[in-house]
Design a protein around this motif. Structure first.
Motif, short mmCIF file in Angstrom:
data_model
loop_
_atom_site.label_atom_id
_atom_site.label_comp_id
_atom_site.label_asym_id
_atom_site.label_seq_id
_atom_site.Cartn_x
_atom_site.Cartn_y
_atom_site.Cartn_z
N ALA A 159 -7.15 -3.19 -4.22
CA ALA A 159 -7.55 -1.97 -4.93
C ALA A 159 -9.06 -1.85 -4.80
O ALA A 159 -9.79 -2.82 -5.10
CB ALA A 159 -7.14 -2.03 -6.40
N ARG A 290 -5.52 -1.00 -12.07
CA ARG A 290 -5.11 0.27 -11.48
C ARG A 290 -5.16 1.38 -12.51
O ARG A 290 -5.52 2.52 -12.20
CB ARG A 290 -3.72 0.13 -10.88
CG ARG A 290 -3.75 -0.65 -9.55
CD ARG A 290 -2.39 -0.80 -8.95
NE ARG A 290 -2.49 -1.19 -7.54
CZ ARG A 290 -1.53 -1.79 -6.86
NH1 ARG A 290 -0.39 -2.07 -7.45
NH2 ARG A 290 -1.70 -2.11 -5.60
N HIS A 294 -7.45 4.74 -12.27
CA HIS A 294 -6.85 6.06 -12.43
C HIS A 294 -7.60 6.85 -13.50
O HIS A 294 -7.88 8.05 -13.33
CB HIS A 294 -5.38 5.92 -12.83
CG HIS A 294 -4.70 7.24 -13.07
ND1 HIS A 294 -4.34 8.09 -12.06
CD2 HIS A 294 -4.33 7.85 -14.25
CE1 HIS A 294 -3.77 9.18 -12.58
NE2 HIS A 294 -3.76 9.04 -13.90
#
Length: 299
Positions: A159, A290, A294
């Motif tokens: 990521a 994550r 976001h």
């Protein structure tokens, strides 16, 4: 070998110093409780309690045995809950590798997030360059790396945590810091350089030589750590190309200048982890990371 029920019975009697109260506490009658203690003493091979019709007391051996028996009973009571919490990623260990540069930018906030959302997960930290992190992840010695590209995407999930600018670090009294216009590559052509090691700091070395026409005859020092580069700049040994987060080091006597010719935010930092990892705590951390990314995209 004595049983857990025997250990639990002994703890109750040792704490109450009364068989009747201990039996009531254990929701049992006194005769089977007495038999449990007798079996325990036969198994251990020593007398743990002194008892007569008027009193119950611990022997010296009983005092010592009580400490271990308590730990055993507590561990047994906690074990099912611990197993459930580990499976849910609420308990356990996370072994995180990080580059030196990420240590003064992203690592602190990430540890704060782990403490807030996974307070009973132990975190073990190891400072490593990206190549060392890759080996440790493959060997199972790390759960997560804070690393620079490239890395094998068939072996690792990743990521992108953030991107930042590449700036020029110069001594604060250097003429370049006094310019009344934008800095250009031409301004740097004859400057002594403090460069990244092509082996130990390969990511930054490749990034710089790909974007900037380096005069290698001007390279005065080659080092692997950003902090060392900044210290050498402060000492007047040359100029250096560093990530913008190097400003957070707070080293005095250094100015950081942007190069308009360098595209915006080329320096990347990724979280990487093995595709075969089975650590529930890692799964939870990845979902937190994550989710945070976001949220940042949505702002």
């Amino acid at each position: 070998m004595f049983t857990l029920d025997q250990a639990r019975s002994f703890v109750a009697v040792a704490e109450e110093l009364h068989f009747g109260r201990a039996a009531e506490r254990l929701n049992m009658t006194q005769p089977p409780l007495s038999r449990q203690i007798q079996k325990l003493e036969r198994t251990v091979g020593v007398e743990l309690l002194e008892r007569d019709n008027r009193r119950v007391a611990l022997t010296a051996a009983g005092q010592a045995f009580l400490q271990d028996a308590r730990r055993l009973v507590i561990a047994a009571e906690r074990a099912p809950d611990n197993a459930r919490r580990i499976a849910a990623g609420q308990l356990g260990e996370l072994r995180i590798g990080f580059t030196a540069a990420s240590g003064f930018s992203l690592l602190g906030p990430m540890l704060g997030e782990i403490s807030a959302q996974m307070p009973q997960v132990h975190v073990d930290l190891s400072e490593m360059v990206t190549s060392e992190q890759v080996v440790a992840l493959l060997d199972g010695d790390l759960d997560l790396g804070l690393a620079r590209p490239p890395f094998d995407e068939t072996l690792f999930e990743s990521a992108l945590l953030f991107s930042e600018g590449l700036v020029v670090a110069v001594p604060s009294d250097h003429p370049l810091a006094q310019l009344n216009r934008s800095l250009t590559f031409e301004d740097l052509r004859d400057e002594p350089l403090i460069m990244h090691s092509p082996t130990k700091a390969r990511y930054f070395y490749d990034l710089v030589v790909r974007m900037i026409d380096i005069e290698h005859k001007n390279v005065r020092h080659t080092v692997s750590q950003i902090l060392t580069m900044i210290a050498l700049v402060a000492a007047g040994r040359g100029i250096a190309f560093v990530p913008e987060s190097a400003k957070l080091l707070g080293v005095s006597g250094v100015s950081y200048l942007r190069l308009p010719e360098v595209r915006e935010d080329p320096v990347q930092l990724h979280a990487i982890w093995s595709r075969t990892s089975k650590n529930p705590a890692l799964e939870r951390l990845v979902s937190i990371v994550r989710g945070s990314l976001h949220d940042n995209d949505a702002e």
